[in-house]
Write a protein that holds these residues in place. Structure first.
Motif, short mmCIF file in Angstrom:
data_model
loop_
_atom_site.label_atom_id
_atom_site.label_comp_id
_atom_site.label_asym_id
_atom_site.label_seq_id
_atom_site.Cartn_x
_atom_site.Cartn_y
_atom_site.Cartn_z
N VAL A 100 18.99 27.21 29.14
CA VAL A 100 20.41 27.48 28.93
C VAL A 100 20.70 28.79 29.66
O VAL A 100 20.24 29.85 29.26
N LEU A 101 21.42 28.69 30.77
CA LEU A 101 21.67 29.87 31.60
C LEU A 101 22.81 30.71 31.05
O LEU A 101 23.84 30.20 30.61
N TRP A 102 22.59 32.01 31.07
CA TRP A 102 23.63 32.95 30.66
C TRP A 102 24.72 32.97 31.71
O TRP A 102 24.45 33.01 32.92
N GLN A 103 25.96 32.93 31.25
CA GLN A 103 27.11 32.99 32.14
C GLN A 103 27.86 34.28 31.83
O GLN A 103 28.64 34.33 30.88
N PRO A 104 27.62 35.33 32.62
CA PRO A 104 28.27 36.62 32.33
C PRO A 104 29.79 36.48 32.29
O PRO A 104 30.39 35.82 33.13
#
Length: 193
Positions: free
Chosen positions: A185-189
């Motif tokens: 689950v990629l962090w989306q700034p």
């Protein structure tokens, strides 16, 4: 191997102290007892992770780690006693290399999540980091012996073991996401709901 309990409800801790493996008594908030408790909680969290369907090799590695953590707790419980050494560290390093080899490189930070097993591995990782902080605190207050028996400031091998273990748990969370059909689950700034 210290004192074994044959009776659990001894009431000796009612005064806020607990016995160490060498027979001495310390306050329950002593840095040594705190470190022992954090390692115990980590071992318990890994036990929860082990209830999930896992690849056999990951299950076997985590089971071996549980035994190591029990040994580490014993080491912390008996001042001057050593169990964790270079062989334990080398085994963690081998698993890190093995499991990381097939993972795609990370280009973004990842969030704890994905499959249930991966999320539980992240919980184990964060508890491991807390155990590491407790061991660092203990090592600053009460230098621990290293595997050779020499006194080492900063908690030596126990500190290095939990540091590398937290890295391995991060890698295993990624492995478990893939094994369970999920993905990181990629962090989306700056993302807004």
């Amino acid at each position: 191997m210290g004192h074994r309990l044959s009776k659990i409800a001894t009431r000796t801790g009612d005064d806020g102290t607990t016995g160490l493996g060498d027979g001495s008594r310390v306050r329950k908030d002593d840095a040594r007892v705190v470190a022992m408790g954090e390692v115990d909680e980590l071992n318990s969290q890994i036990g929860v992770l082990l209830t999930e369907p896992l690849p056999a090799d990951v299950h076997d590695a985590l089971t071996a780690i549980q035994h190591d953590l029990f040994d580490l707790g014993g080491e912390l419980c008996i001042p001057g006693h050593t169990v964790i050494g270079d062989a334990h560290l080398a085994r963690l390093d081998g698993w890190l290399e093995h499991y990381n080899a097939d993972l795609p490189p990370l280009k973004e930070f990842i969030l704890p999540g994905g499959t249930r097993a991966a999320a539980l591995a992240h919980v184990c990782r964060t508890v491991c980091r807390r155990a590491e902080r407790a061991i660092v605190t203990l090592g600053a207050a009460q230098p621990l012996a290293d595997a050779s028996g020499a006194v080492a400031s900063g908690a030596g091998a126990p500190r290095r073991y939990v540091n590398r273990l937290s890295d391995l748990l991060f890698v295993l969370s990624r492995v478990l996401n893939r094994a369970g059909g999920g993905q990181d689950v990629l962090w989306q700034p700056g993302r807004r709901a």
